[in-house]
Design an enzyme around this catalytic site. Structure first.
Site, PDB file in Angstrom:
ATOM      1  N   HIS A 105       1.087  -1.460   0.133  1.00 57.43           N
ATOM      2  CA  HIS A 105       0.111  -0.044  -0.424  1.00 57.43           C
ATOM      3  C   HIS A 105       0.986   1.417   0.009  1.00 57.43           C
ATOM      4  O   HIS A 105       0.552   1.987  -0.775  1.00 57.43           O
ATOM      5  CB  HIS A 105      -0.999  -0.179   0.757  1.00 57.43           C
ATOM      6  CG  HIS A 105      -2.011  -0.615   1.175  1.00 57.43           C
ATOM      7  ND1 HIS A 105      -3.212  -0.987   1.717  1.00 57.43           N
ATOM      8  CD2 HIS A 105      -2.474  -2.627   0.043  1.00 57.43           C
ATOM      9  CE1 HIS A 105      -4.540  -1.607   1.215  1.00 57.43           C
ATOM     10  NE2 HIS A 105      -3.429  -2.181   0.168  1.00 57.43           N
TER      11      HIS A 105
ATOM     12  N   HIS B 141      -1.899 -11.896  -2.158  1.00 61.46           N
ATOM     13  CA  HIS B 141      -3.636 -12.947  -1.497  1.00 61.46           C
ATOM     14  C   HIS B 141      -2.924 -14.485  -1.469  1.00 61.46           C
ATOM     15  O   HIS B 141      -3.864 -15.798  -1.009  1.00 61.46           O
ATOM     16  CB  HIS B 141      -4.513 -12.521  -2.579  1.00 61.46           C
ATOM     17  CG  HIS B 141      -5.133 -10.848  -2.265  1.00 61.46           C
ATOM     18  ND1 HIS B 141      -5.499 -10.482  -2.666  1.00 61.46           N
ATOM     19  CD2 HIS B 141      -4.705  -9.795  -1.604  1.00 61.46           C
ATOM     20  CE1 HIS B 141      -6.454  -9.460  -2.905  1.00 61.46           C
ATOM     21  NE2 HIS B 141      -5.675  -9.342  -1.845  1.00 61.46           N
TER      22      HIS B 141
END
Length: 726
Positions: free
Chosen positions: A106, A267
């Site tokens: 991020h 993920h």
């Protein structure tokens, strides 16, 4: 009682009226200028990140400090931290692997290739708005977990580098082999003001993917890094998310394969957190009370942490080994049937309805659950193109590992610029096309060579305008955000830059300089282009009666066409360059705002921008040879005429048409048109801040100062990409 009566009563009783009431009397409080004039020109963008905000001082050398770092010990401490679960924020499965990967992702994921802004290069995740974005919930905890390590190593490692290195170490600790790591990200000490996050006033406002191609925005919703994990505008539709995914990852310069690898790789580890409704979650860090000490999103649900944690509101665990690298993401994606469901917080997600309970609970070893995925994870199965790539990775885990390693490295280093900026023992040797690679130097011109080259350029028949213009065209592509562009490489001579409308001068001048380079064979074309600017400016200064030597640092090299990604370099083509009075489109902002934007990309201060525009106008460097802004009767002379005539009250300015882009300056007495100008010219007389600067150079005693200031700002631009001189 009226206000007048209240004031009179206060005065009659002898009380001081200024000590009454609850008005905020602190510095900066009250109605600001931008409240009255919301379209006020953002000249302040050119003054951010000054030495006044830097506690380390002008002499601090991060590369030198980093060389003192015990890099191995630092990585060892990071590895130990991963399993040192803290009671105030317990680690899932006893490991912070997923949390640190998300923090790094991020931080880097705000990068936008369209304007080069955003990214992890300056540690902006520490500041608003990013520290309080909805997509960054709980990353305040990740940064706080890192604080003891940052405190231990001090200025030998920047926050910006530490964030990314922590993500790398987390991947390595999971059993994954990364592509490498390049340090060199220097911290800043205040938020970036120049990044356009969008016009929306509410978090998670949806944007159509097509709109992202027209604006320098990185996400499809305000406050997200990429896309809404529940699908566009919470639609819950995996297939409809494909366009949004391509738009956002494409804005970072990622292709479909890199996109699939990044989503799946990110993920493969960790989980999302959605134990209960978002109504339990308190204020973000910027809005939290002072006693929270920079932490936000305090939860009133249960313990508020661990099994009770609420972050995105989604409650998803993708793989059977959430702290160890695997290919389970793809195996689960294609093996099971997925049914839409909702998290305990009410967020849309999918569950593998036909799967056994194979997913370990993060805090209770006796419990297991079914695999779950995000709406946007299933896009990798149901979008035809993404599905092809995903199946290939399913059947070839090594190909997936290699693709993710390279894509992760690109994600986390994309805004660092050329590899010359990388430092540290883990910098990969391989040159990558997105790094804008350069060859090794072929020339080492001596001082005598430079003198002879300058004489040859002066005798080439090129005008002052042409020499200065070609040098500016070469150097002014630099972007301070991602450190791309600039004169090194002479990419002005290559596609696509040679054919840009704004670089029309190249067609006339480059053949002359290329022939000179081949004849002399003493310096690179890149150096000769910049040297032409030196010759032109020295001639113009001499014509103005000022003898000055323009500093020149040789050593530039010439890039090859195969080292130049045409698609990515096309993003450097300006929609406006006010320094050359160029504007391609009228549907994007105002001309004067785009001038500020260009100056900010060139890391110029307001005085530097002012002196450069004034100097370039009198040297006749408009891209099309027009006389707009050329407020002088002696073009080619480095004079202060631009400022003196702009501020001369003998002239009255009026627009030539309803576009208000072109203006005529008429003599107030005769009505005769004396000059023409664009908004990029007149702004130096209309904006109060820029007028104050213009007045300095319009004064009778400013001539020598003007020349010296112009040369200093010019040399700065010419050397912006000289990372080989660091």
């Amino acid at each position: 009682m009226s206000t007048t009566d209240d004031t009179h009563n206060t005065l009659s009783t002898g009380k001081c009226p200024f000590h009454q009431g609850g008005h905020d009397r602190s510095a900066g409080a009250g109605t600001a200028s931008r409240d009255w004039w919301p379209n006020q020109l953002r000249v302040d963008l050119l003054n951010q990140h000054s030495n006044r905000s830097n506690p380390l001082g002008e002499d601090f050398d991060y590369r030198k400090e980093f060389s003192k770092l015990d890099y191995s010990a630092l990585k060892g401490d990071l590895k130990a931290l991963l399993t040192d679960s803290q009671p105030w924020w317990p680690a899932d499965w006893g490991s912070y692997v997923g949390l640190f990967i998300r923090m790094a992702w991020h931080g880097a994921g705000t990068y936008r290739s369209i304007d080069g802004r955003g990214g992890a290069g300056r540690g902006q995740q520490r500041f608003a708005p990013l520290n309080s974005w909805p997509d960054n919930v709980s990353l305040d905890k990740a940064r706080r977990l890192l604080w003891p390590i940052k405190q231990k190593y001090g200025q030998k490692i920047s926050w910006a580098d530490l964030f990314i290195l922590a993500g790398n170490v987390a991947l390595e600790n999971s059993g994954f082999r990364t592509f490498g790591f390049g340090a060199g990200r220097e911290d800043v000490w205040e938020p970036d003001l120049d990044v356009n996050w969008g016009d929306e006033k509410a978090w998670l406002t949806h944007r159509h993917p097509e709109a992202l191609a027209k604006a320098p925005l990185g996400a499809t919703e305000m406050g997200l890094i990429y896309v809404n994990p529940e699908g566009p505008d919470h639609s819950g539709e995996p297939l409809s998310a494909a366009a949004a995914i391509r738009a956002t990852f494409g804005n970072m310069g990622m292709n479909d394969e890199e996109t699939v690898a990044l989503i799946a790789g990110g993920h493969t580890l960790g989980k999302t957190h959605g134990a209960a409704a978002a109504s339990h979650v308190g204020a973000d860090p910027e809005a939290a009370p002072i006693e929270a000490q920079g932490l936000g999103w305090a939860s009133s649900y249960g313990s508020g942490v661990g099994a009770d944690a609420i972050t995105s509101g989604l409650e998803v665990v993708w793989t059977q080994t959430p702290t160890q690298w695997s290919n389970y993401f793809f195996e689960n994606l294609f093996k099971y049937e997925w049914v839409q469901t909702r998290s305990p917080a009410g967020a849309i997600q999918f569950e593998a309805v036909d799967a056994p309970d194979i997913i370990p609970d993060p805090f209770d070893p006796s419990k297991k659950r079914k695999p779950t995925m995000l709406v946007t994870d299933l896009t990798l199965r149901f979008d035809p193109e993404f599905e092809k790539i995903s199946r290939r990775f399913l059947n070839d885990p090594q190909a997936f590992n290699e693709a993710f390693a390279r894509a992760w490295f690109k994600l986390t280093h994309r805004d660092m610029g050329p590899k010359a900026r990388y430092i540290g023992p883990e910098v990969p040797k391989e040159d990558l096309i997105w790094q804008d690679p350069l060859p090794q130097p072929l020339y080492q011109p001596t001082q005598e060579d430079i003198i002879n080259l300058k004489a040859a350029i002066a005798a080439s028949g090129l005008s002052i305008s042409e020499m200065v213009s070609v040098a500016w065209a070469s150097a002014s592509t630099f972007r301070g955000g991602d450190k791309r562009g600039g004169a090194n490489g002479a990419r002005l001579a290559l596609a696509p830059q040679r054919d840009w409308e704004v670089n029309a001068v190249a067609a006339r001048v480059l053949p002359v300089l290329e022939a000179l380079q081949k004849t002399t064979n003493k310096a690179s074309l890149a150096d000769i282009i910049v040297l032409a600017g030196v010759v032109g400016i020295e001639q113009a200064a001499a014509a103005a009666g000022v003898s000055i030597s323009v500093p020149f640092a040789p050593g530039r090299v010439d890039a090859r066409q195969d080292q130049t990604d045409i698609e990515m370099f096309s993003l450097l083509e300006p929609i406006a360059d006010g320094f050359r009075n160029y504007r391609a489109r009228l549907d994007v902002s105002t001309t004067e705002s785009l001038l500020i934007d260009k100056a900010q990309q060139l890391t110029l201060t307001a005085p530097e921008m002012t002196v450069l525009v004034g100097g370039m106008r009198v040297l006749g460097t408009n891209f099309d040879g027009s006389q707009n802004g050329v407020f002088t009767d002696r073009p080619g002379v480095l004079s202060t005429d631009f400022f003196a005539n702009l501020l001369d009250m003998r002239y009255e300015w009026k627009p030539t048409d309803e576009s208000n882009e072109l203006f005529e300056g008429r003599d107030r007495l005769t009505g005769e048109v004396k000059y023409t100008a664009t908004r990029a010219d007149l702004v130096f007389g209309s904006n109060s801040v820029l007028r104050a600067l213009a007045e300095v150079y319009a004064c009778s005693d400013a001539h020598e100062k003007f020349v010296k200031d112009f040369v200093a700002a010019w040399v700065k631009v010419m050397n912006l990409d000289r990372f080989d001189l660091l």
